[in-house]
Scaffold this motif. Structure first.
Motif, PDB file in Angstrom:
ATOM      1  N   SER A 127       0.827  -1.204   0.000  1.00  0.00           N
ATOM      2  CA  SER A 127       0.000   0.000   0.000  1.00  0.00           C
ATOM      3  C   SER A 127       0.864   1.258   0.000  1.00  0.00           C
ATOM      4  CB  SER A 127      -0.937  -0.002   1.216  1.00  0.00           C
ATOM      5  OG  SER A 127      -0.186   0.042   2.422  1.00  0.00           O
ATOM      6  N   VAL A 128       2.018   1.204   0.691  1.00  0.00           N
ATOM      7  CA  VAL A 128       2.928   2.350   0.699  1.00  0.00           C
ATOM      8  C   VAL A 128       3.483   2.566  -0.696  1.00  0.00           C
ATOM      9  CG1 VAL A 128       5.102   3.239   1.599  1.00  0.00           C
ATOM     10  CG2 VAL A 128       3.504   2.068   3.130  1.00  0.00           C
ATOM     11  N   THR A 129       3.847   1.472  -1.375  1.00  0.00           N
ATOM     12  CA  THR A 129       4.361   1.577  -2.738  1.00  0.00           C
ATOM     13  C   THR A 129       3.321   2.210  -3.654  1.00  0.00           C
ATOM     14  OG1 THR A 129       5.706  -0.403  -2.402  1.00  0.00           O
ATOM     15  CG2 THR A 129       5.304   0.271  -4.673  1.00  0.00           C
ATOM     16  N   ALA A 130       2.070   1.749  -3.595  1.00  0.00           N
ATOM     17  CA  ALA A 130       1.007   2.305  -4.425  1.00  0.00           C
ATOM     18  C   ALA A 130       0.794   3.779  -4.109  1.00  0.00           C
ATOM     19  CB  ALA A 130      -0.285   1.519  -4.215  1.00  0.00           C
ATOM     20  N   LYS A 131       0.899   4.150  -2.855  1.00  0.00           N
ATOM     21  CA  LYS A 131       0.717   5.546  -2.474  1.00  0.00           C
ATOM     22  C   LYS A 131       1.836   6.407  -3.045  1.00  0.00           C
ATOM     23  CE  LYS A 131      -0.100   8.481   1.576  1.00  0.00           C
ATOM     24  NZ  LYS A 131      -0.236   8.518   3.051  1.00  0.00           N
ATOM     25  N   ASP A 132       3.078   5.902  -2.971  1.00  0.00           N
ATOM     26  CA  ASP A 132       4.202   6.652  -3.529  1.00  0.00           C
ATOM     27  C   ASP A 132       4.054   6.826  -5.034  1.00  0.00           C
ATOM     28  OD1 ASP A 132       5.278   6.810  -1.015  1.00  0.00           O
ATOM     29  OD2 ASP A 132       6.644   5.118  -1.268  1.00  0.00           O
ATOM     30  N   LEU A 133       3.652   5.738  -5.720  1.00  0.00           N
ATOM     31  CA  LEU A 133       3.461   5.815  -7.166  1.00  0.00           C
ATOM     32  C   LEU A 133       2.354   6.810  -7.518  1.00  0.00           C
ATOM     33  CD1 LEU A 133       3.689   2.005  -8.036  1.00  0.00           C
ATOM     34  CD2 LEU A 133       5.334   3.761  -8.710  1.00  0.00           C
ATOM     35  N   SER A 134       1.279   6.798  -6.730  1.00  0.00           N
ATOM     36  CA  SER A 134       0.163   7.705  -6.988  1.00  0.00           C
ATOM     37  C   SER A 134       0.573   9.158  -6.781  1.00  0.00           C
ATOM     38  CB  SER A 134      -1.026   7.350  -6.085  1.00  0.00           C
ATOM     39  OG  SER A 134      -1.475   6.031  -6.335  1.00  0.00           O
ATOM     40  N   LYS A 135       1.441   9.416  -5.800  1.00  0.00           N
ATOM     41  CA  LYS A 135       1.932  10.781  -5.591  1.00  0.00           C
ATOM     42  C   LYS A 135       2.799  11.231  -6.763  1.00  0.00           C
ATOM     43  CE  LYS A 135       1.748  11.186  -0.543  1.00  0.00           C
ATOM     44  NZ  LYS A 135       2.518  11.442   0.693  1.00  0.00           N
ATOM     45  N   GLN A 136       3.601  10.288  -7.297  1.00  0.00           N
ATOM     46  CA  GLN A 136       4.399  10.621  -8.481  1.00  0.00           C
ATOM     47  C   GLN A 136       3.486  10.939  -9.669  1.00  0.00           C
ATOM     48  OE1 GLN A 136       7.735   7.933  -9.357  1.00  0.00           O
ATOM     49  NE2 GLN A 136       7.602   7.154  -7.273  1.00  0.00           N
ATOM     50  N   ALA A 157      -0.158   2.825  -9.815  1.00  0.00           N
ATOM     51  CA  ALA A 157      -0.636   4.147  -9.394  1.00  0.00           C
ATOM     52  C   ALA A 157      -2.143   4.244  -9.639  1.00  0.00           C
ATOM     53  CB  ALA A 157       0.098   5.241 -10.157  1.00  0.00           C
ATOM     54  N   GLN A 158      -2.852   4.966  -8.760  1.00  0.00           N
ATOM     55  CA  GLN A 158      -4.309   5.058  -8.817  1.00  0.00           C
ATOM     56  C   GLN A 158      -4.736   6.372  -9.469  1.00  0.00           C
ATOM     57  OE1 GLN A 158      -6.316   2.397  -7.795  1.00  0.00           O
ATOM     58  NE2 GLN A 158      -4.271   1.483  -7.728  1.00  0.00           N
ATOM     59  N   ALA A 159      -5.549   6.250 -10.527  1.00  0.00           N
ATOM     60  CA  ALA A 159      -5.982   7.445 -11.261  1.00  0.00           C
ATOM     61  C   ALA A 159      -6.854   8.354 -10.402  1.00  0.00           C
ATOM     62  CB  ALA A 159      -6.736   7.035 -12.526  1.00  0.00           C
ATOM     63  N   THR A 169      -7.135  15.402  -6.798  1.00  0.00           N
ATOM     64  CA  THR A 169      -6.741  14.200  -7.522  1.00  0.00           C
ATOM     65  C   THR A 169      -5.850  14.572  -8.706  1.00  0.00           C
ATOM     66  OG1 THR A 169      -8.592  14.236  -9.083  1.00  0.00           O
ATOM     67  CG2 THR A 169      -8.990  13.217  -6.920  1.00  0.00           C
ATOM     68  N   PRO A 170      -5.205  13.576  -9.347  1.00  0.00           N
ATOM     69  CA  PRO A 170      -4.401  13.880 -10.539  1.00  0.00           C
ATOM     70  C   PRO A 170      -5.203  14.569 -11.636  1.00  0.00           C
ATOM     71  CG  PRO A 170      -3.860  11.690  -9.726  1.00  0.00           C
ATOM     72  CD  PRO A 170      -5.016  12.168  -8.913  1.00  0.00           C
ATOM     73  N   LEU A 186      -5.930   9.546 -18.013  1.00  0.00           N
ATOM     74  CA  LEU A 186      -6.468   9.288 -16.672  1.00  0.00           C
ATOM     75  C   LEU A 186      -7.903   8.771 -16.748  1.00  0.00           C
ATOM     76  CD1 LEU A 186      -5.100  12.453 -14.829  1.00  0.00           C
ATOM     77  CD2 LEU A 186      -4.377  10.089 -14.424  1.00  0.00           C
ATOM     78  N   ALA A 187      -8.693   9.335 -17.682  1.00  0.00           N
ATOM     79  CA  ALA A 187     -10.090   8.907 -17.819  1.00  0.00           C
ATOM     80  C   ALA A 187     -10.171   7.461 -18.277  1.00  0.00           C
ATOM     81  CB  ALA A 187     -10.822   9.816 -18.806  1.00  0.00           C
ATOM     82  N   VAL A 188      -9.283   7.041 -19.172  1.00  0.00           N
ATOM     83  CA  VAL A 188      -9.260   5.642 -19.624  1.00  0.00           C
ATOM     84  C   VAL A 188      -8.999   4.705 -18.444  1.00  0.00           C
ATOM     85  CG1 VAL A 188      -7.924   3.969 -20.982  1.00  0.00           C
ATOM     86  CG2 VAL A 188      -8.624   6.136 -22.005  1.00  0.00           C
ATOM     87  N   TYR A 189      -8.215   5.163 -17.474  1.00  0.00           N
ATOM     88  CA  TYR A 189      -7.914   4.354 -16.296  1.00  0.00           C
ATOM     89  C   TYR A 189      -8.861   4.645 -15.133  1.00  0.00           C
ATOM     90  CZ  TYR A 189      -3.834   2.045 -18.188  1.00  0.00           C
ATOM     91  OH  TYR A 189      -3.008   1.225 -18.923  1.00  0.00           O
ATOM     92  N   GLY A 190     -10.013   5.262 -15.425  1.00  0.00           N
ATOM     93  CA  GLY A 190     -11.083   5.351 -14.428  1.00  0.00           C
ATOM     94  C   GLY A 190     -11.161   6.626 -13.632  1.00  0.00           C
ATOM     95  N   ALA A 191     -10.401   7.664 -13.995  1.00  0.00           N
ATOM     96  CA  ALA A 191     -10.473   8.920 -13.248  1.00  0.00           C
ATOM     97  C   ALA A 191     -11.871   9.530 -13.377  1.00  0.00           C
ATOM     98  CB  ALA A 191      -9.424   9.905 -13.760  1.00  0.00           C
TER      99      ALA A 191
END
Length: 665
Positions: A127-136, A157-159, A169-170, A186-191
């Motif tokens: 979860s920490v890794t996903a959070k770091d990727l999402s911040k990037q 990373a989470q859109a 959000t991004p 981002l929209a293609v990935y569910g934003a």
């Protein structure tokens, strides 16, 4: 796109020249043979469209071409670019390879199993890794570097990541920066274009405030992508969002077919679905529309070549492993609908979506008056892809104010708590699987409880009426009105003590079991499945609390359950009792929101399960704290704690669902 540019393009999977298809979410172009395999993977793996025969939003096509031109394929073939891969025998397909099994196995490994994607170094906390990727990702979308963002999304990373410090959000950042291609990705990935920042503003608001009007209009289109696609499938037209028209709802020319009792029952059942269930059905129908349209384009572009065989046909929606088997079976049954039947279903979904959003707009106070002037009463026909049977016409609305606002179709607050509950249930289920003997242990305990309940019944008849009493930690007392008060009547916190009961009493689904003198005197709670519903004084009350209040209390319960989960994972058994007290307090506050005697049987059952599970949880946590059990016993106690926590989360979710449904009605 010029012919000279197209001639330099090759298939991302086998390097065949002049690919005619694109995978939107992978950012690559593929040839006809490889596309036939992509279609069988399902939209969750690859979303394919023909470059010239499919309908494309211009900026989305530009996004795919930019990704392809900047080497997005290297993301999915990262390890194959390593010189050592040729030594290990790894290689990509080539144009001469057979479709089955050579190209099929390579493409499935590449896109389904992500076998060649660069892997992040293993860390204990994913979860920490996903959070770091999402911040990037949050930082990267302000630039035009699409392939960097696609790489981050491929790694997890989470859109829709909500940045705790930035409060958005991004997609908010991309909209503010005017990065329309980033917004498309981002929209293609569910934003979600309707997501709110900490100030209550959407990405659409960000784009408008920054002067990016074209991007703002495109985000509105993305927000209505599902219903727009269904409408276009039926009549080849899209609503005019710029002028406030957000829905076009066609009608079957021969509406008499829809007057049957079966059709009426089906529509009534559709209207009774919860928001979550309706949303899932609408997404499944959207996927079926995409399959049917892609099939039609496929047959048109192949010109009856050797590719049009049984091995390249996609007869129904492929299985999505993230969905339940029941949902996957339902999705596949959509392919059995005739053109007329499917068109009727699509119209019903469009109608219900409009009604649901109109209701949500009323509740939120959204101003939709500007929509009332944009009704269009043309009579378009079905396009050749959708049906060749009946023409359709757009519904004529007597109440023009029923056109919708710019809000999303779903209730955002409900979806947020749904996501939290889903994540909590997944973690609890994972913990339950640690001990494969749990179900057997529970079965034996249930058998023992049933046996004790039989003994209690015998003792009840043997005990004189005048000696009925309850002994607690503060001595004996006679319950008010000859019965035990429920914990959400008294408002007291859930405290559980060793009890000796000389006559069976029940408290909101928890039976206090009396035992003979040769049996342990600790009290044994029974779940609502075995309990008798208590009689509560007073009239039944149909009033239900505000949905937002129930969601707020549920979030507090889930937060405390997650804290208990962490304690269980870290084997911090001394933390069980404090965590359980927080959970019991939160349960008490939530139960206090509801009337003493709800008229809804579902609400009563859910409250019983909620309070009894909290009581059982507190008792199990006290065992861990007071009796210092051996390792084998503490494992069983932990499992019981997990089961109780699961029941609490389940009951809370039921209360959120029924409250939302009743308040919406």
């Amino acid at each position: 796109m010029s012919k000279r540019v197209r001639s330099r393009e090759v298939c991302a999977d086998c390097s065949a020249p002049e690919p005619r298809w694109a995978s939107v979410n992978r950012g690559v172009l593929v040839c006809d043979e490889c596309c036939s395999i992509h279609r069988g993977l399902g939209r969750h793996s690859s979303q394919v469209r023909h470059l010239t025969h499919s309908s494309w939003p211009p900026t989305q096509l530009q996004m795919v071409q930019t990704l392809y031109g900047n080497g997005a394929n290297s993301i999915w073939e990262h390890s194959l670019l390593d010189p050592s891969s040729s030594v290990s025998g790894k290689r990509k397909a080539n144009p001469q390879d057979r479709v089955h099994p050579n190209k099929t196995e390579f493409i499935k490994a590449k896109y389904q199993m992500l076998a060649y994607v660069h892997r992040m170094p293993c860390r204990e906390d994913d979860s920490v890794t996903a959070k770091d990727l999402s911040k990037q990702l949050h930082s990267s979308v302000r630039t035009g570097n699409l392939e960097t963002c696609l790489r981050l999304l491929s790694l997890g990373a989470q859109a829709n990541f909500f940045h705790p410090e930035k409060g958005n959000t991004p997609l908010h950042i991309a909209a503010k920066a005017g990065q329309i291609l980033q917004a498309e990705l981002l929209a293609v990935y569910g934003a979600d274009p309707g997501a709110l920042d900490s100030s209550g503003k959407t990405p659409i608001d960000y784009a408008r405030q920054a002067g990016h009007q074209e991007l703002a209009e495109r985000l509105v289109e993305i927000q209505y992508e599902l219903t727009d696609r269904l409408t276009f499938y039926l009549c080849g037209r899209r609503p005019d969002h710029r002028n406030g028209q957000h829905f076009i709802i066609p009608q079957m020319a021969d509406s008499s077919l829809d007057l049957s009792e079966f059709a009426k029952a089906a529509k009534k059942k559709l209207q009774s679905l919860s928001n979550r269930q309706f949303e899932e059905l609408a997404m499944d129908v959207y996927d079926e529309v995409d399959r049917r349209e892609t099939d039609a384009v496929w047959l048109t572009t192949q010109n009856h070549s050797t590719l049009v065989t049984d091995t390249t046909v996609v007869p129904f929606l492929p299985v999505n492993p993230e969905y339940s088997s029941t949902r996957n079976q339902g999705r596949q049954k959509l392919a059995r609908f005739s053109a007329h039947e499917f068109a009727t279903l699509v119209i019903d979904i469009l109608t219900d979506a409009k009604q649901r959003q109109w209701g949500n707009s009323c509740e939120s106070g959204t101003d939709s008056r500007h929509n009332s002037e944009n009704q269009d009463n043309d009579q378009p026909d079905y396009d050749s892809v959708a049906s060749d049977e009946d023409p359709v016409q757009e519904a004529t609305c007597g109440d023009k104010s029923s056109d919708l606002s710019d809000g999303p179709i779903t209730v955002q607050e409900f979806m947020e708590v749904k996501s939290a509950l889903t994540a909590s249930e997944a973690k609890i289920q994972q913990l339950l699987k640690v001990n494969c003997h749990l179900s057997e242990e529970l079965r034996l305990m249930q058998s023992k409880l049933n046996s004790l309940q039989t003994e209690n019944t015998t003792l009840r008849w043997q005990t004189p009426t005048g000696q009925q009493h309850l002994q607690g930690p503060f001595g004996r007392h006679q319950p008010r009105g000859g019965r035990a008060m429920s914990m959400y009547e008294t408002g007291s916190t859930l405290r559980q003590y060793p009890l000796r009961v000389e006559n069976a009493r029940h408290e909101d689904g928890v039976i206090l079991q009396p035992f003979p003198t040769n049996v342990s005197t600790e009290y044994s709670p029974v779940t609502t499945a075995d309990a008798v519903e208590p009689e509560v004084d007073g009239e039944e009350d149909a009033t239900l609390p505000c949905t937002e209040d129930v969601i707020c209390k549920t979030e507090q319960i889930i937060k405390n359950i997650q804290e208990l989960q962490r304690a269980a994972q870290e084997t911090k058994h001394e933390s069980f009792l404090p965590c359980s007290e927080k959970i019991c307090m939160a349960v008490t506050e939530m139960a206090a929101l509801f009337p003493k005697r709800p008229s809804s049987e579902t609400v009563r059952a859910s409250l019983c399960l909620l309070t009894s599970s909290a009581s059982r949880l507190h008792g199990e946590c006290q065992k861990a704290a007071e009796h210092n059990p051996c390792p084998s016993d503490i494992q069983l106690v932990t499992q019981q704690v997990i089961q109780c926590a699961y029941d609490i989360a389940k009951a809370a979710k039921q209360l959120v669902t029924v409250t939302t449904k009743e308040n919406n009605n």
